[in-house]
Design a protein around this motif. Structure first.
Motif, PDB file in Angstrom:
ATOM      1  N   LYS A   2       0.775  -1.014  -0.053  1.00 26.52           N
ATOM      2  CA  LYS A   2      -0.021  -0.073   0.055  1.00 26.52           C
ATOM      3  C   LYS A   2       0.858   1.004  -0.050  1.00 26.52           C
ATOM      4  CE  LYS A   2      -3.809  -1.750   2.767  1.00 26.52           C
ATOM      5  NZ  LYS A   2      -4.508  -1.871   3.930  1.00 26.52           N
ATOM      6  N   LEU A   4       0.742   4.972   1.062  1.00 25.26           N
ATOM      7  CA  LEU A   4       0.235   5.936   1.725  1.00 25.26           C
ATOM      8  C   LEU A   4       0.652   7.645   0.944  1.00 25.26           C
ATOM      9  CD1 LEU A   4       0.279   5.069   5.568  1.00 25.26           C
ATOM     10  CD2 LEU A   4      -1.503   5.032   3.720  1.00 25.26           C
ATOM     11  N   THR A  89       3.946   0.826   4.362  1.00 25.02           N
ATOM     12  CA  THR A  89       3.192   1.905   3.826  1.00 25.02           C
ATOM     13  C   THR A  89       3.790   3.100   2.805  1.00 25.02           C
ATOM     14  OG1 THR A  89       5.018   3.618   5.451  1.00 25.02           O
ATOM     15  CG2 THR A  89       2.882   2.584   6.410  1.00 25.02           C
ATOM     16  N   GLU A 154      -4.393   6.169   1.151  1.00 25.90           N
ATOM     17  CA  GLU A 154      -3.914   5.262   0.345  1.00 25.90           C
ATOM     18  C   GLU A 154      -3.990   5.857  -1.306  1.00 25.90           C
ATOM     19  OE1 GLU A 154      -4.564   0.867  -0.199  1.00 25.90           O
ATOM     20  OE2 GLU A 154      -5.836   1.163   1.700  1.00 25.90           O
TER      21      GLU A 154
END
Lengths: 186, 711
Positions: A2, A4, A89, A154
Motif C-alpha cells: 500500500k 500512503l 506504508t 492510500e
C-alpha cells in the motif's frame, strides 16, 4: 505494498503556508533561541505560478514535500543505509541514528526537500508523520490545512476520490506518491 | 500547571481571536491548532505564535527611558516603580483639571475591557482606531437596517447556497483577519455551486480562486455599486415585494430619483470598470439565490460612509438581509455591568479629539464609537498629555507615522516634552517603544486570562471566548489588563473593588448565566443559541427609529449626505498630474506586521513560511513607460514623504496603481529589522493634518495615497 499518500487539490490550496509552520511545530523544528529567517528547517514549501496577462490572470498554489518516490534516489545515494522505504506504508524514512551526515541524499534528491541538522550531524525530512499515521491519524499538514486542500490516504483510493470529483491528475507533478489534482479549466 | 494535554484557549496573533487548542507538554507549549468546537482552523500567523512566546527577544521586565525619546535607550525598573510613575502623572493631570488629556490607544476586546474601564474612571478618552477603520460599515448598516454587525466579521459563508453570490470588494479573507474558518467556508460554498467575485486593484489569492476578478480604481466601489443599483432599479430586477414591505415609505421613490443619473456608463468613468461589466455584475446579483458582500480596504479609502451606504442599499434592494448567504443581522447577548460603572467622557462637552477644517460638520455624525485621537495633532494642540498604548504600533503601522514620531519629541517653551508621559505595553521590541517613557512587558495569549466578548454574536458561532494561561507566564511579564486593574485599585478603588481580572470576568459573565469556570468546562466558548434567519419577520420590524429600513439618511440632510456620493475620495481626485500613481497598501496571511506580537516572528519573516520583503509592485505597462526594470531601486514619493525600494513588476496589479505590503520598515527587533525595507505609512499623510471632505464621507484615505515613482 500500500502506498500512503497526500493529495493536493490545487482548486483549494491558497498558498497560506499554515502547513509549513504547523509541521515545524509538531516536529520541533523551531529553535526559538537561535532561529533566524532563512535558516530554519522546513519539510514543506509552497510553490505558485501566475499565468496570463492583466487582467486575464490565473494563479495556482501547491505544496511540495518529500514525494516518497517509488525508487528513491536518496536511498541509493546513502552510504550508510540509513534511508529506507517502509514496506507497509511506502513512506521513505531516514534513520537519524544510522545517518553519518554524508549529505549525499541532499544532493541526489530531485525535489530539494531533505534538510540537514548540522548540530546533530544528520539528514531529516518529511516522513508523512509516520508516528501519527501508524496510529490512524493524518499527517499534521493535512489536519491543519486551512483550506482543506490536502487529503491523506492510500494512493489508489485518493485517485478514486479525484476521479469521483471530476478532478484531473496533474501528471507532470504527480510522478511519485504525492498527488496533485485540479478541475479541468472551463 | 497543566501536563501533556490539548488546552482550549484563544489565538492572538491578529485581532480575529480564533478559538484554538494549545498542546502543552511538561509546561511547554509544543504546538497549536484550531479548536474543533469552533469548527476549528488556525492560520499560519497563529501557528507561529509559539515562536513569539519563546523568543529570546521578548521584553522581560519593565523598562524606563534613559535617553531622549526615539533613541531607544532604557534601564530596568521594578513593577512598583513603573506603577508609581503612572499613578503620579495621572493624579497630577487630574489635579490640573486635565484628566481628559489622557488617552489609551488600544483594541478593546470587548466593551467591558478593564483597560477601557480604567480610562473612563480616570476621565480620559479611549482611542480605538475604529473610526478610520471600518466603523463606517458598522454605522452604515446601523443607520440603514439597525443591525450591529461585528467589525471584522464576515458574512456566514457556510450558509451560502448553491447559486449564491459572494462579493469581496477590497477584502482579503484568505489573509485571515477574520476567523480562520473563513477561507475553507468560501471554498466550500464555491464547491457547492456559489459564485465568487473579487473586486480589487490587486490580484491576490482570492482573485486566483474567483469566478471573476474585477480590477477597480481604488475608491471606486461606491460608484461601481451605484451603477449596479441603477441597473437593478431601472430594469425592475430588484426585490420589489421585500422593499414594499420593509422599506420606509417614501424612501424607494427618493432612491429612484437619486439613482436616476447613476448610470453604469457614468459610474464606469469614475471606477474604471467597463459599463458592460457593471451590467454583468448587476445581472449576476439579480439572478443569484443570495448575495453577500464583504469589504475592508475599500472602506479605508476615504469615502467609507458612501460605500457602506451603497453596500447597504444593494443588500436591501436585493432582499439579502438575514437570509442564508446574505447579510447576517446578529443579536446581542449582554454581559452584566461591573458596578459602579465609571462614566464615559462627555463627548458633546469635551468635543471629539478630531481636528480638521470640517470638525463642526463632522460632529453631525452619530458615531457610536468614540473617535480616534489623532495623536500627532492632539500633542501639537495640547489636548494629549498622557498616552498609553497596547496592541498598536503608531510609530510604524498607522497613517502619518512620521508626523506621529515628530510629535512625540515636541517640546514646550520650558523645554519639556509636550507629551508628558508615554507608556506602552509590548510583548516584543516594537518601533513605537522607542518613543516611550515606560515599556511594560506584556504577556502572550498563552500566558494570560482574557474574556473575549463580542456582544453581537454569531458569525464565529460564539459570543464569548476565554483566553486562559496554558503555561506559567515567562519572565516578569504582566498582562496589560492586570496592570490597569492594579493601577485602578490604587487610584479608583471604588471602581476596582473586585478581587482580580477573573472575578471581573465572572461578574460580567453572570449577565448571561455564565462564569469563567463554566466557560472552561464548555471548552472555552459560549454562544446563546443557534443562528436564526429573517428575525425581522418574527419581530415585525427592524431595529431602526421607524421600524423600517431607512435607505435615506435624513439626519444627514443638513450636510448633504442623505444619499451616497459616487465620487472618488478627495485624496485620489487631486494631484493626479504630480502624483500619477495610486499607492495601495495591502497585507498577506504570512504576516500581520501592524502589531509587535507578530512582526518580529522568525517563522513569519522566513522566506519559506512567511514574507521577508516589500518591494513596490507595479504593472509592466507602467514600468515600460517609466523605463524601470525589475529590481531597480526607485523613489516612491507622496505629498508628505518618500521611501526608496526595489521594484517588482507584476501583472497582478492594475496599471496606474502601486502596491506595497504594509508594516515593514522596523528598526527594532533582530528579526523585524532585517533587510532594507520601508514602511508605507512614511507616504500616507497624518490624518489630523489632512482632513477635508473625508470627515463627511467616512474617514481618511487610510491605506492609500497618490504617489510618483522615479529611479
Amino acid at each position: 505494498m500500500k502506498q500512503l499518500s497526500i493529495m493536493v487539490d490545487l482548486d483549494r490550496c491558497i498558498g497560506c503556508k499554515t502547513c509549513i509552520v504547523a509541521c515545524r511545530n509538531h516536529h520541533g523544528l523551531v529553535d526559538h533561541e537561535n532561529a533566524m529567517p532563512g535558516e530554519m528547517s522546513h519539510y514543506i514549501r509552497v510553490e505558485s505560478e501566475l499565468t496570463g496577462t492583466y487582467p486575464d490572470l490565473a494563479e495556482d498554489f501547491w505544496v511540495v514535500m518529500c514525494q516518497h518516490c517509488k525508487k528513491p534516489p536518496c536511498i541509493k545515494a546513502c552510504p550508510s543505509g540509513a534511508i529506507a522505504k517502509d514496506a507497509q506504508t511506502g513512506i521513505v524514512r531516514i534513520d537519524k541514528e544510522a545517518c553519518t551526515g554524508a549529505k549525499k541524499c541532499l544532493a541526489k534528491c530531485p525535489y530539494d526537500v531533505i534538510q540537514f541538522d548540522a548540530a546533530g550531524n544528520f539528514a531529516h525530512k518529511c516522513d508523512l508523520c509516520y508516528d501519527r499515521v501508524i496510529h490512524g491519524l493524518e499527517p499534521v499538514c493535512v489536519e491543519v490545512c486551512l483550506a482543506d486542500a490536502l487529503r491523506f490516504g492510500e494512493k489508489e483510493i485518493l485517485l478514486m476520490h479525484a476521479e469521483a470529483e471530476g478532478k484531473e491528475l496533474i501528471k507532470k507533478r504527480s510522478t511519485q506518491s504525492i498527488l496533485y489534482v485540479k478541475s479541468p479549466r472551463r | 500547571m497543566h501536563r501533556n494535554e490539548w488546552i482550549p484557549t484563544v489565538c492572538y496573533q491578529c485581532k480575529a481571536e480564533c478559538a484554538i487548542l494549545a498542546r502543552v507538554e511538561d509546561g511547554v507549549v509544543k504546538e497549536v491548532k484550531g479548536n474543533p468546537l469552533a469548527r476549528g482552523k488556525m492560520c499560519v500567523k497563529g501557528m507561529a505564535g509559539v515562536t513569539t512566546l519563546y523568543s529570546a527577544e521578548r521584553l522581560k521586565y519593565p523598562l524606563k527611558r534613559v535617553g531622549e525619546r526615539g533613541e531607544g535607550r532604557f534601564e530596568r525598573i521594578t513593577w512598583d516603580e513603573a506603577l508609581d510613575i503612572m499613578e503620579k502623572k495621572l493624579r497630577e493631570l487630574r489635579e490640573r483639571g486635565e484628566a481628559h488629556t489622557f488617552t489609551y490607544s488600544m483594541f478593546p476586546h470587548s466593551t467591558t475591557d478593564p483597560k477601557w474601564r480604567f480610562v473612563n474612571a480616570a476621565g480620559g478618552f479611549i482611542s480605538t482606531g475604529l473610526p478610520h477603520c471600518d466603523s463606517a460599515k458598522i454605522m452604515a448598516h446601523l443607520h440603514t437596517f439597525g443591525c450591529f454587525p461585528n467589525h471584522h466579521i464576515a458574512p456566514m459563508y457556510y450558509t451560502v447556497p448553491k447559486g449564491g453570490l459572494m462579493i469581496l470588494s477590497g477584502r482579503h479573507p484568505f489573509g485571515c483577519l477574520d476567523d480562520a474558518c473563513v477561507p475553507r467556508d468560501i471554498l466550500n460554498a464555491k464547491a457547492r455551486g456559489a459564485k465568487l467575485v473579487v473586486i480589487d486593484p490587486i490580484f491576490r489569492s482570492e482573485a486566483a480562486k474567483a469566478d471573476w476578478w474585477i480590477p477597480i480604481k481604488p475608491g471606486g466601489d461606491a460608484a461601481l455599486f451605484l451603477g449596479v443599483c441603477h441597473y437593478l432599479l431601472t430594469n425592475d430586477l430588484y426585490d420589489k415585494a421585500f422593499c414594499e414591505k420593509w422599506v420606509r415609505p417614501g424612501d424607494m421613490d427618493n432612491l429612484m430619483a437619486f439613482i436616476a443619473d447613476k448610470t453604469p456608463e457614468k459610474m464606469s468613468r469614475i471606477c474604471e470598470v467597463p459599463a458592460a461589466d457593471i451590467v454583468r455584475l448587476a445581472k449576476m446579483c439579480a439572478e443569484a439565490k443570495s448575495v453577500c458582500i464583504d469589504a475592508f480596504k475599500s472602506i479605508m479609502y476615504g469615502n467609507a460612509m458612501d460605500w457602506g451606504h451603497v453596500w447597504s442599499i444593494l443588500l436591501v434592494i436585493t432582499g439579502n438581509l438575514d437570509n442564508p448567504g446574505g447579510q447576517p443581522l446578529p443579536e446581542i447577548a449582554p454581559m452584566a455591568p461591573v458596578t459602579p460603572v465609571p462614566p464615559a467622557p462627555n463627548l458633546k462637552e469635551l468635543g471629539y479629539h478630531r481636528t480638521g477644517p470640517d470638525k463642526n460638520r463632522f460632529d453631525h455624525y452619530n458615531f457610536i464609537l468614540e473617535p480616534t485621537w489623532y495623536a500627532a495633532q492632539a500633542v501639537k494642540d495640547g489636548t494629549l498629555k498622557v498616552f498609553f498604548a497596547s496592541e498598536c504600533n503608531p510609530a510604524l503601522s498607522e497613517m502619518g507615522s512620521g508626523e506621529w514620531r515628530k510629535a512625540m519629541t515636541m517640546r514646550d517653551e520650558k523645554g519639556d516634552y509636550k507629551l508628558e508621559l508615554f507608556v506602552v505595553t509590548e510583548i516584543m521590541p516594537s518601533e513605537t517603544m522607542k518613543w516611550a517613557d515606560l515599556v511594560l512587558p506584556d504577556q502572550t495569549n498563552f500566558e494570560r486570562w482574557e474574556l473575549l466578548y463580542m456582544p453581537w454574536w454569531y458569525n464565529y458561532g460564539h459570543t464569548a471566548a476565554l483566553c486562559r494561561p496554558v503555561i506559567e507566564p515567562l519572565h516578569e511579564t504582566r498582562h496589560a489588563n492586570r496592570v490597569m486593574i492594579e493601577l485602578g485599585k490604587r487610584m479608583f478603588p471604588e471602581y476596582f473593588a473586585f478581587k482580580d481580572d477573573l472575578e471581573y470576568y465572572d461578574i460580567e459573565l453572570s449577565g448571561v448565566g455564565m462564569s469563567v469556570e463554566k466557560l472552561m468546562d464548555g471548552g472555552g466558548l459560549w454562544s446563546p443559541g443557534t443562528a436564526g434567519f429573517r428575525k425581522y419577520e418574527d419581530a415585525g420590524k427592524f431595529n431602526t427609529a421607524s421600524g423600517k429600513i431607512e435607505l435615506e439618511w435624513r439626519m444627514y440632510a443638513d450636510i448633504g449626505q442623505q444619499w451616497p456620493s459616487p465620487e472618488l475620495p478627495l485624496e485620489f481626485r487631486r494631484g493626479e498630474k504630480e502624483f500619477p500613481f495610486i499607492l495601495v497598501n495591502f497585507r498577506t496571511i504570512f504576516l500581520n506586521n501592524t502589531g509587535a506580537w507578530s512582526q518580529n516572528n522568525a517563522q513569519l519573516r522566513d522566506p519559506v513560511s512567511g514574507l521577508d520583503a516589500n518591494p513596490v509592485v507595479i504593472n509592466p505597462i507602467d514600468a515600460k513607460r517609466l523605463g524601470i526594470a525589475e529590481g531597480d531601486m526607485v523613489t516612491v514619493a507622496s505629498s508628505t514623504g518618500e521611501v526608496r525600494l526595489p521594484v517588482a513588476l507584476s501583472q497582478r496589479i492594475k496599471p496606474g496603481c502601486a502596491g506595497l505590503i504594509h508594516g515593514f520598515g522596523q528598526t527594532m527587533g533582530k528579526v523585524a529589522a532585517r533587510g532594507n525595507w520601508a514602511g508605507d505609512n512614511e507616504l500616507i499623510a497624518d490624518a489630523g493634518s489632512h482632513l477635508d471632505e473625508q470627515d463627511l464621507r467616512g474617514g481618511e484615505a487610510h491605506v492609500a495615497t497618490r504617489v510618483n515613482i522615479h529611479k
